[in-house]
Write a protein that holds these residues in place. Structure first.
Motif, PDB file in Angstrom:
ATOM      1  N   TRP A 179       0.742  -1.308   0.155  1.00 26.90           N
ATOM      2  CA  TRP A 179      -0.002   0.007   0.040  1.00 26.90           C
ATOM      3  C   TRP A 179       0.675   1.258   0.263  1.00 26.90           C
ATOM      4  O   TRP A 179       0.471   2.444  -0.491  1.00 26.90           O
ATOM      5  CB  TRP A 179      -0.812   0.023   1.261  1.00 26.90           C
ATOM      6  N   THR A 220      -1.720  -0.642  -7.303  1.00 28.19           N
ATOM      7  CA  THR A 220      -3.059  -0.798  -6.758  1.00 28.19           C
ATOM      8  C   THR A 220      -3.600  -1.998  -7.288  1.00 28.19           C
ATOM      9  O   THR A 220      -4.513  -2.630  -6.256  1.00 28.19           O
ATOM     10  CB  THR A 220      -4.196   0.333  -7.105  1.00 28.19           C
ATOM     11  N   LEU A 223      -1.984  -4.713  -5.054  1.00 28.46           N
ATOM     12  CA  LEU A 223      -2.792  -4.519  -3.922  1.00 28.46           C
ATOM     13  C   LEU A 223      -3.996  -5.448  -3.573  1.00 28.46           C
ATOM     14  O   LEU A 223      -4.126  -5.909  -2.622  1.00 28.46           O
ATOM     15  CB  LEU A 223      -2.905  -2.934  -3.382  1.00 28.46           C
ATOM     16  N   LEU A 224      -4.629  -5.195  -4.607  1.00 29.61           N
ATOM     17  CA  LEU A 224      -6.026  -6.002  -4.613  1.00 29.61           C
ATOM     18  C   LEU A 224      -5.703  -7.409  -4.535  1.00 29.61           C
ATOM     19  O   LEU A 224      -6.385  -8.136  -3.704  1.00 29.61           O
ATOM     20  CB  LEU A 224      -6.742  -5.806  -5.917  1.00 29.61           C
ATOM     21  N   THR A 227      -4.523  -8.227  -0.795  1.00 23.94           N
ATOM     22  CA  THR A 227      -5.644  -7.976   0.176  1.00 23.94           C
ATOM     23  C   THR A 227      -6.787  -9.129  -0.167  1.00 23.94           C
ATOM     24  O   THR A 227      -7.498  -9.071   1.205  1.00 23.94           O
ATOM     25  CB  THR A 227      -6.335  -6.684  -0.041  1.00 23.94           C
ATOM     26  N   ASP A 248     -10.646  -2.025  -2.938  1.00 23.93           N
ATOM     27  CA  ASP A 248      -9.588  -2.304  -3.578  1.00 23.93           C
ATOM     28  C   ASP A 248      -9.922  -1.420  -5.282  1.00 23.93           C
ATOM     29  O   ASP A 248      -9.246  -0.620  -5.982  1.00 23.93           O
ATOM     30  CB  ASP A 248      -9.229  -3.552  -4.137  1.00 23.93           C
ATOM     31  N   TYR A 277      -8.532   4.323   2.752  1.00 19.70           N
ATOM     32  CA  TYR A 277      -8.539   2.902   2.434  1.00 19.70           C
ATOM     33  C   TYR A 277      -7.803   1.901   3.578  1.00 19.70           C
ATOM     34  O   TYR A 277      -8.427   1.007   3.869  1.00 19.70           O
ATOM     35  CB  TYR A 277      -7.695   3.185   1.107  1.00 19.70           C
TER      36      TYR A 277
END
Length: 295
Positions: A179, A220, A223-224, A227, A248, A277
């Motif tokens: 992140w 990003t 990151l999805l 997570t 996300d 977020y």
């Protein structure tokens, strides 16, 4: 009246601690503490751990103020910090940082556990010295590499409760690690002229804003994926997943908007969203944890 208040010594010392940043770190640390156990952890242990981690983070922040004092005096975003304004001198700042750091280690060693104290010290040293002194000015990947030190709070919180480094704690750390670049690079794009002025090689300065926007988008997406791991590993359930995925998707949307609009306003909106977020994401982990315990 307001100018007099802003120059009060206590307020200058509080500014050294970067309270907004430390508060966010403490939130993720406390989430790590709560996720580490079934039910509620011992309240005394939570309090001592929180105090120790907070003092260590504040010490690192104060050292950061000292090391960056010359650059801070030039940048509009930081020119009103205690050292550039002359409210505090080097001796006062370093003495304050030393007292905070020593107190943090004593609290953690005597009232929590040695493993947490060692990991907290390594995090403090890594951020305040390795990142601020060397990495920040050595490479445009400074945020990526240095992000490992800033990602430790949930690991520290977990270790404080269990006295062990658990894979789930490392997963929480990984989330913050991934992140951090899109979070900070959004701000760096909006402030790239200031970083260029003080010769700090942030990615938008060395490789341009367009390249940095692409990196934000790629991170990003990564990151999805990261997570989703708490759900895939059984750490969390559908409640967490149902909250994480929209977060996300929204982050990716902001990254795409940055690619489209190419303006500083959108970059700052993305930076602001990134803070929301990470806060909501860790809150989702907590909500899922306690709901699952009741089922």
């Amino acid at each position: 009246m307001m100018s007099n208040l802003s120059s009060l010594p206590w307020k200058s010392y509080l500014t050294l601690c970067k309270p907004n940043v430390v508060a966010e770190m403490l939130f993720t640390a406390i989430v790590g503490m709560l996720l580490a156990v079934s039910g509620m952890p011992p309240i005394g242990l939570v309090i001592y751990s929180t105090i120790g981690i907070a003092l260590a983070a504040s010490s690192a922040a104060a050292i950061n103020h000292f090391i960056d004092r010359k650059a801070d005096a030039v940048m509009a975003r930081t020119e009103k910090r205690p050292m550039p304004t002359g409210n505090l001198n080097a001796k006062e700042v370093l003495g304050f940082a030393f007292v905070l750091g020593v107190t943090a280690m004593l609290v953690l060693v005597l009232l929590v556990n040695t493993l947490t104290a060692v990991l907290t010290f390594l995090s403090l040293f890594g951020y305040a010295i390795i990142y601020t002194v060397y990495l920040k000015r050595a490479s445009p990947q400074n945020i990526v590499i240095g992000g490992a030190f800033g990602a430790t709070p949930p690991l520290l919180g977990w270790c404080a409760m269990t006295n062990e480094v658990h894979p789930y704690a490392l997963l929480l750390m990984l989330i913050i690690f991934v992140w951090t670049p899109p979070h900070f690079w959004a701000l760096a794009i909006a402030r790239r002229e200031e970083y260029a002025k003080v010769k700090i090689p942030m990615l938008p300065v060395t490789h341009g804003a367009e390249f940095t926007r692409l990196q934000i988008l790629l991170y990003t997406v990564l990151l999805l994926i990261v997570t989703v791991l708490p759900y895939l590993t059984g750490m969390s359930g559908l409640i967490y997943l149902g909250l994480a995925l929209p977060l996300d998707i929204a982050f990716i949307y902001f990254a795409v908007q940055m690619m489209r609009l190419k303006d500083n306003k959108t970059a700052m909106k993305t930076f602001g969203y990134s803070i929301v977020y990470i806060t909501v994401l860790f809150a989702a982990l907590l909500i899922d944890h306690y709901v699952m315990l009741r089922l």
